[in-house]
Design an enzyme around this catalytic site. Structure first.
Site, short mmCIF file in Angstrom:
data_model
loop_
_atom_site.label_atom_id
_atom_site.label_comp_id
_atom_site.label_asym_id
_atom_site.label_seq_id
_atom_site.Cartn_x
_atom_site.Cartn_y
_atom_site.Cartn_z
N ASP A 1 -87.73 12.77 -33.45
CA ASP A 1 -87.94 13.18 -35.59
C ASP A 1 -86.45 13.33 -35.49
OD1 ASP A 1 -88.76 15.04 -33.70
OD2 ASP A 1 -89.96 15.57 -35.67
N GLU B 1 -88.28 6.93 -22.11
CA GLU B 1 -86.57 7.49 -21.63
C GLU B 1 -86.47 7.33 -20.11
OE1 GLU B 1 -89.49 8.85 -23.64
OE2 GLU B 1 -88.74 9.46 -25.68
N HIS C 1 -91.23 22.37 -33.20
CA HIS C 1 -91.58 21.21 -31.28
C HIS C 1 -90.54 20.97 -31.36
CE1 HIS C 1 -90.72 18.67 -34.86
NE2 HIS C 1 -91.03 17.80 -33.36
N HIS C 2 -90.71 20.70 -29.38
CA HIS C 2 -90.04 20.07 -28.59
C HIS C 2 -89.00 21.14 -28.53
CE1 HIS C 2 -91.34 16.66 -29.85
NE2 HIS C 2 -90.34 15.97 -30.97
N GLY D 1 -81.37 5.61 -4.62
CA GLY D 1 -82.82 4.60 -4.19
C GLY D 1 -84.19 5.80 -4.95
N ASP E 1 -95.43 -3.69 -4.86
CA ASP E 1 -95.74 -3.38 -5.52
C ASP E 1 -95.88 -1.70 -6.28
OD1 ASP E 1 -96.92 -2.92 -3.50
OD2 ASP E 1 -98.83 -3.19 -3.85
N ASN F 1 -97.81 -5.81 -1.05
CA ASN F 1 -97.84 -5.05 0.24
C ASN F 1 -98.68 -3.99 0.11
OD1 ASN F 1 -95.90 -4.02 -0.22
ND2 ASN F 1 -94.54 -4.61 1.23
N GLY G 1 -98.50 -1.11 -1.57
CA GLY G 1 -98.75 -0.07 -1.60
C GLY G 1 -97.05 0.55 -1.63
N GLU H 1 -92.43 4.06 2.96
CA GLU H 1 -93.01 5.65 2.85
C GLU H 1 -93.96 4.63 4.04
OE1 GLU H 1 -91.36 7.79 1.54
OE2 GLU H 1 -91.16 6.97 -0.81
#
Lengths: 603, 603
Positions: free
Chosen positions: A58, A81, A146-147, A445, A475, A502, A504, A508
């Site tokens: 708004d 966003e 608000h916000h 990254g 994925d 793969n 996951g 990591e």
């Protein structure tokens, strides 16, 4: 560009800036008035901005009226966003000398974009963040809207923005607003970093003079101080002479970011020196260029390439970003005494720094001075950069097989986007056809970036008449930002999405927690995703390949090759398989950690 | 609680705090050592934290090993960090005296959570944000690591956090780390606001004394200064006397947030005063309570309720948050001279402020003093709060029909989550059964919040043995955070999701841009969404209702009513239909804007 051309451009820019300064001081009366919202949009269209990203809220709806009604700008409504900021980032990376623009609403909207804006800062991408904020009256009275944070700190979000932008423009005076908008845009373009601009609801339709709009804005690249620049050219030539022309060039990210691809090409053509690319510089030079030798990434470089780079008597890197993953974990294999670094705002020669000597003006001068070395430079051997498809006993789609194989799928003018998981590393072993562009976010990254970015890339590529947009994303990463596929379909864009399934977070798992549950994710039905998120009437296509034979068959399949809509290919890969460069990079880090702490990370 | 009990609790808290202080000063030697990671997790489990939210990243993987291996904490892997922050927020709202905990990684992860953390600040929700950050060695040397801004500012993200938290703890010394962790947790609980805590990778397994863990942490509620408190009680009694007991009570958000539901109930029971709720206070008092009269929201209140509240000679509001949407756009219809406000840290009596007099200790004293007014208070008439299902000529599922009708679907102990679109307003006209909880984010109002929050709410509700979790969310809002349905399915949670499909952002259309394209969104195939995002083996159910008859039929359908899995109901509504309270609130704002500017917003 030649030296003279570059100087002329700079001088023209200086003249324009001075004219604007005069405008500001004269504060003329009596000429045409436009609304401040139109003023801002005109500035953007002058720079070639044709699409703006964001989410309505708004505090920006009034401005969006103007955007929607503008004949030369399309409003791209994103699903959220963060994705919008990623899209603006992707757009800016492709459009030369334009900006990516993201518009959000006060608080909830702008803060959701924080990581996307910070990524544009880190990676040097010119993204203008326009935040629709409460009216100037509300800003004075500071009611419990608000916000807001509930404690009257209406300025808190701008403080957040200051940490992750090069410039913040808080508009609170209609008189000075056009000048502040101009300054914000110039800073954004010149520094190639994000800028934050607030637009109070009551300023959108406030009237201002249109006079300044007669002078378009542009990136300002200051001329180098002539005596310092001459000294630098002398010093570099001296080193080249001492090296008897045994020089190699490494191109890197800032060749794209600060717009010196033409200058670098000219330099290479005239000197004949061999050239390699850091990961973030891949495709800055066409990879079929006869003097191009592939990717240099420190100690994990392909051994033949590594030897050819590191044995050179002098290495000149252009636009280098020696971040961990971009430098093989800080393992460049030559001493500073053999290294010259050309940057956008400074130059390093061996151990000496020359602040203020930027490469845009320096490169043409170096080209002139060093072209006499062509005979020596052009004879330094370069091993042609070719994909090596391994002969494997397995039918599994391994990383080792997949990347070289997919290389032959690419065509000139394709734009290839890779995600920060395994894809960023896998693509490095694949030579790409000429005039392709590789877009990735190796330094910042942030997983999920590539999906939002692909939306912006695809729109910019369509504007510019480039080829296909091909995304490689895992994925795990896809799940962060998956909804942004929806606008791609809705807008009739036709990216080809290779979804590397793969099971996951493999990047990591490679780093730590190989068998940990926290690196697992839900197993989605990927081949029905596009149909679910697409507009009901718009066609999409989805394919799945579970082994090498199926991939080979797909890459011959007319239904796939002629696909004229958003297309997804689910590629089943092993949950522990990682590209060589990722595995090698992580191994370096683990060895370093073991050396420092005596502890072994065997997980 | 009685006065004596509350004081005893406070004194116990004070004793514990002093013991910890003594611990710090003594710096004892020779007792059991634990890792700092375990120290932190033990503190969290002592408070009843059973689930932690977040996304793995290479700066938090070591810590996640400890989380995954912990017998009393489950790691909940979210699809992205904003959703994780929302989930932690939802969890904290349901679990009494616990925290919501979100763990992210340096830069990319933590910044993605910014809006979620800011929302917890605005709405006063205790969320602990643990950011896994580079090792203390790296922080000193500041190399060009991925996830950095490229200019060595490793502290920039903590500066961002400072804007949106009440406390930031930057751990850089193992010795002081346990004390800093304790302080962070106490601040988070006591102020019911988010706190930011960094955990360097090398500190996770660093050893610290376990001695402090013998003294559990708790929310600290200081005793009010006795003479000031007595004065305040006298003043309030004087006003009640002058009002001849003609008093009404309004309960609001902070009754939940600062844990005074029991004290308020006791106060109401002993005084007999009628009670109403502001929107953010809905369900703080069971809505079947005989002295409860419904929702008060300034000038847009139902006329009968409005009259009964505003004609009282004295209005005592408890835990009030007079934000725009929570106060009918600042239209409370009684003068300050008839208003007493009890807050967590201060009291307002007419025009006088009494800083430091908080309601936790004040309420039991007021109960004692004012119980003599029971005969007067309990005779003030209250109109029973009932749903009014309109007799409509249409078969369309209108907002006016839907909300009262859905009211009879709810059961005691249900937890109802409403999104910041039309749902937040629609639910206000629906009386809810006793022991239900309504969870919404009316003040911060970030669209998409409810989807992430529902994940946290559902886990907390399962911990506590509460009833069904029912979410109402519009199609526009759902698209922001849709992926967070995936962990719900994966974890076997069984929320019932009413997806209000009205083809876009109806709250924005109501405010501005009724026929604007920027308020339109893609039309997803909602009934195949759960199947697409679900784990392949887990059952889900989806339904679609396009008219009143189909909704009536669904609400009798055993397959729906006995659904024992994640369930989605797509409810087709008109693209311009808005609940009464939303439309009325917006109308007030437009009138105010017209009065201030003379301009008519007729779009």
């Amino acid at each position: 560009m030649t030296t003279a051309n570059v100087e002329v451009e700079s001088l023209k820019g200086e003249v324009d800036r001075l004219r604007l300064e005069v405008q500001t001081l004269q504060a003329k009366q009596g000429h045409e008035q436009v609304t401040l919202g139109h003023y801002l949009l005109t500035r953007l269209t002058q720079l070639g901005v044709k699409h703006m990203f964001g989410v309505p809220g708004d505090f920006n709806l009034g401005f969006l009226d103007l955007v929607e009604d503008h004949p030369d700008i399309d409003w791209i409504g994103n699903c959220n966003e963060l994705n919008a900021a990623y899209a603006a980032d992707g757009y800016a990376r492709i459009k030369p000398n334009a900006l990516g623009v993201v518009t959000t609403t006060f608080g909830v909207g702008e803060l959701s974009a924080t990581n996307g804006i910070a990524g544009a800062f880190s990676e040097m991408v010119p993204v203008l963040h326009i935040a629709g904020v409460p009216s100037t009256t509300q800003q004075k009275k500071r009611p419990l809207l608000h916000h807001t944070l509930g404690d009257g700190r209406y300025g808190a979000y701008a403080e957040v923005a200051k940490q992750i932008t090069v410039h913040t423009a808080w508009l609170d005076n209609v008189e000075t607003a056009p000048r502040m908008i101009d300054e914000a845009i110039i800073q954004c373009m010149t520094k190639a970093r994000p800028v934050y601009l607030t637009l109070p609801t009551d300023f959108v339709t406030a009237e201002v003079s249109s006079e300044r709009l007669n002078i378009p804005l542009q990136r300002v690249v200051s001329v180098n101080d002539p005596p310092t620049e001459n000294f630098v050219v002398d010093q570099i030539e001296k080193l080249v002479r001492e090296a008897e022309g045994d020089v190699v060039i490494i191109v890197d990210a800032c060749v794209f970011r600060y717009d010196v691809r033409d200058e670098v090409k000219e330099f290479l053509k005239k000197t004949g020196f061999p050239v390699y690319a850091a990961p973030m510089g891949k495709t800055a030079i066409d990879e079929d260029y006869e003097r191009y030798g592939g990717i240099y990434v420190g100690s994990i470089t392909d051994p033949e390439i590594k030897e050819n780079v590191e044995k050179a008597k002098l290495i000149i890197s252009v636009g280098g970003v020696q971040s961990d993953f971009n430098s093989g974990m800080f393992t460049y294999g030559f001493p500073t005494s053999r290294h010259v670094e050309l940057h956008s705002t400074h130059t390093h020669i061996q151990y000496a720094a020359y602040p203020g000597v930027g490469f845009k003006h320096l490169l043409p001068k170096l080209t002139e001075r060093l072209q006499s070395y062509y005979d020596l430079g052009s004879k330094i051997p370069v091993i042609p950069y070719k994909a090596k498809i391994p002969a494997e006993e397995t039918d599994v789609i391994t990383q080792r097989y997949f990347w070289p194989r997919i290389g032959s799928f690419f065509k000139p003018n394709d734009v290839i986007v890779t995600e920060t998981g395994t894809a960023n590393f896998g693509i490095l072993d694949v030579p790409l056809p000429p005039k392709t562009l590789l877009v990735s976010q190796i330094f910042w990254g942030s997983i999920g970036w590539s999906v939002g970015a692909t939306l912006g890339v695809a729109l910019a590529a369509r504007d510019l008449g480039l080829g296909r947009v091909v995304l490689f994303v895992g994925d795990g990463s896809m799940q962060l930002t998956v909804q942004e596929i929806s606008p791609m379909i809705r807008l009739g864009l036709k990216p080809i999405i290779f979804l590397l399934n793969n099971n996951g977070y493999v990047i990591e798992r490679t780093i730590h927690g190989k068998h940990r549950k926290y690196n697992d994710i839900a197993d989605w039905k990927w081949t029905q995703l596009l149909d679910t998120l697409g507009d009901r009437e718009t066609e999409t296509k989805s394919f799945k390949v579970t082994n090498q034979a199926e991939l080979e068959s797909l890459l011959q399949d007319a239904a796939f090759l002629d696909s004229d809509c958003t297309t997804l290919v689910e590629v089943i890969m092993d949950r522990l398989d990682a590209p060589r460069l990722l595995a090698d990079g992580v191994a370096i880090n683990k060895r370093a950690a073991r050396a420092a702490t005596g502890k072994v990370d065997d997980d």
